[in-house]
Design an enzyme around this catalytic site. Sequence first.
Site, PDB file in Angstrom:
ATOM      1  N   GLY A  43      -5.815   0.379  -0.739  1.00  0.00           N
ATOM      2  CA  GLY A  43      -6.979   1.162  -0.311  1.00  0.00           C
ATOM      3  C   GLY A  43      -7.887   1.536  -1.464  1.00  0.00           C
ATOM      4  O   GLY A  43      -7.932   0.868  -2.513  1.00  0.00           O
ATOM      5  N   ASP A  44      -8.612   2.628  -1.270  1.00  0.00           N
ATOM      6  CA  ASP A  44      -9.580   3.076  -2.276  1.00  0.00           C
ATOM      7  C   ASP A  44      -8.943   3.903  -3.392  1.00  0.00           C
ATOM      8  O   ASP A  44      -9.443   3.937  -4.517  1.00  0.00           O
ATOM      9  CB  ASP A  44     -10.701   3.895  -1.613  1.00  0.00           C
ATOM     10  CG  ASP A  44     -10.158   5.068  -0.793  1.00  0.00           C
ATOM     11  OD1 ASP A  44      -8.967   5.028  -0.393  1.00  0.00           O
ATOM     12  OD2 ASP A  44     -10.919   6.020  -0.539  1.00  0.00           O
ATOM     13  N   ARG A  61      -1.779  -4.123   2.026  1.00  0.00           N
ATOM     14  CA  ARG A  61      -3.158  -3.640   1.863  1.00  0.00           C
ATOM     15  C   ARG A  61      -3.221  -2.610   0.732  1.00  0.00           C
ATOM     16  O   ARG A  61      -2.317  -1.806   0.548  1.00  0.00           O
ATOM     17  CB  ARG A  61      -3.591  -3.021   3.190  1.00  0.00           C
ATOM     18  CG  ARG A  61      -4.900  -2.239   3.162  1.00  0.00           C
ATOM     19  CD  ARG A  61      -4.660  -0.768   2.954  1.00  0.00           C
ATOM     20  NE  ARG A  61      -5.853   0.008   3.298  1.00  0.00           N
ATOM     21  CZ  ARG A  61      -5.988   1.298   3.038  1.00  0.00           C
ATOM     22  NH1 ARG A  61      -5.044   1.963   2.434  1.00  0.00           N
ATOM     23  NH2 ARG A  61      -7.086   1.943   3.388  1.00  0.00           N
ATOM     24  N   GLY A  69      -8.937  11.516   2.380  1.00  0.00           N
ATOM     25  CA  GLY A  69      -9.258  11.640   3.803  1.00  0.00           C
ATOM     26  C   GLY A  69     -10.395  10.741   4.263  1.00  0.00           C
ATOM     27  O   GLY A  69     -10.933  10.921   5.346  1.00  0.00           O
ATOM     28  N   THR A  93      -4.054  11.976   2.000  1.00  0.00           N
ATOM     29  CA  THR A  93      -4.105  11.613   0.597  1.00  0.00           C
ATOM     30  C   THR A  93      -4.386  12.895  -0.177  1.00  0.00           C
ATOM     31  O   THR A  93      -4.965  13.829   0.364  1.00  0.00           O
ATOM     32  CB  THR A  93      -5.294  10.644   0.445  1.00  0.00           C
ATOM     33  OG1 THR A  93      -5.029   9.523   1.252  1.00  0.00           O
ATOM     34  CG2 THR A  93      -5.549  10.236  -0.976  1.00  0.00           C
ATOM     35  N   GLY A  97     -10.105   4.033   3.219  1.00  0.00           N
ATOM     36  CA  GLY A  97     -10.395   3.319   1.986  1.00  0.00           C
ATOM     37  C   GLY A  97     -11.361   2.163   2.151  1.00  0.00           C
ATOM     38  O   GLY A  97     -12.187   1.893   1.274  1.00  0.00           O
TER      39      GLY A  97
END
Length: 322
Positions: free
Chosen positions: A214-215, A212, A236, A184, A239
């Site tokens: 993530g963060d 899904r 990295g 990321t 998430g």
Amino acid sequence: MIIMTWCILVNGRPIEKGILDATRLGGNLLDEGYCSLDVVESTIKFLEDHSSFDAGTGCEINFFGDILMDASIMDGRSLKAGGVGAIRKIKNPISLARKVLEFTPNVLLVGKYAEKFASFLAKQDKSLIVDYFAGTPQTVANYNLMKKKLVNIISDNYIDDYYSFLLSEDSKNVFDQVSVNSGTVSVTVRDNEGNFASGASTGGWPHIIPGRIGDSPLIGCGAYADNLIGAASTSGIRGEENIRLGGLTRKICDLMYSGLTAQKAVENVTEYSRKRLGLVLKRGSLIAIDKDGETGVNNVHSAASQGVGLMRSSMSEAAYFT
Ligand code: ASP
């Protein structure tokens, strides 16, 4: 007298040239007087177009042949923010996140309706590229290899078999044999006027369940910025852990608000993540800039490292470290 200095921090997979070029690009724009929000968008856009990062063009292709991407951006002046989740075929997710920030009263758009919004905007704004197949020779090769490895596992009942496989222990072993981009990208900026902005962009992880989120697109998880405090962003970190911990970039900002320097705040959050979930955060996965323009990069518990680029107005050249 207060001397305002700009400062940019960029992190992602340790690919030195990509990170340095992105940092220089951001630094030049800041020198020319662009605001932190523009610089975050342009710098992340550059990294999304670089094939080596797990963002934009370099994102891995999932079993269904889709590339699902997440991104967010936040403006510390107004606390306005925009995020997009699980979107496909958009060349630069960060630019769509910026459009969510600018043109909607909302913060997060996901999936097919985010794509429809992008198609609508792209009719007026040719810089927003839709119907774009992100993918590189490497990610296409990874996709073909994954399909080959799954040929004996997934047979007639294509979709059910795939989900059963994803939920099994075997999936990790199989995916570990496919070398994939993971990385990321995130960018945190303070400009000449003392304005902060932050952003992040990702293709997530290779063996996640499609759909899904993530963060990275979640404000306070992937990125946070507030002119009163400073800004932070991540890359990295899986998430799920960032979300379960309640958003690490917001936590860093809370600590800076209570008077900690960026470095102390980042170290504190790194330690908390270790204590609470046993996380060994990769060095460089959390980056922050505080109100005084001091930077913070986590460097305590380092399993592997993220590459970090740093440039500030007093430096003649961008610095890279892992
Ligand atoms: N945090 C990203 C995600 O879980 C992955 C990464 O940062 O490498 O989507």
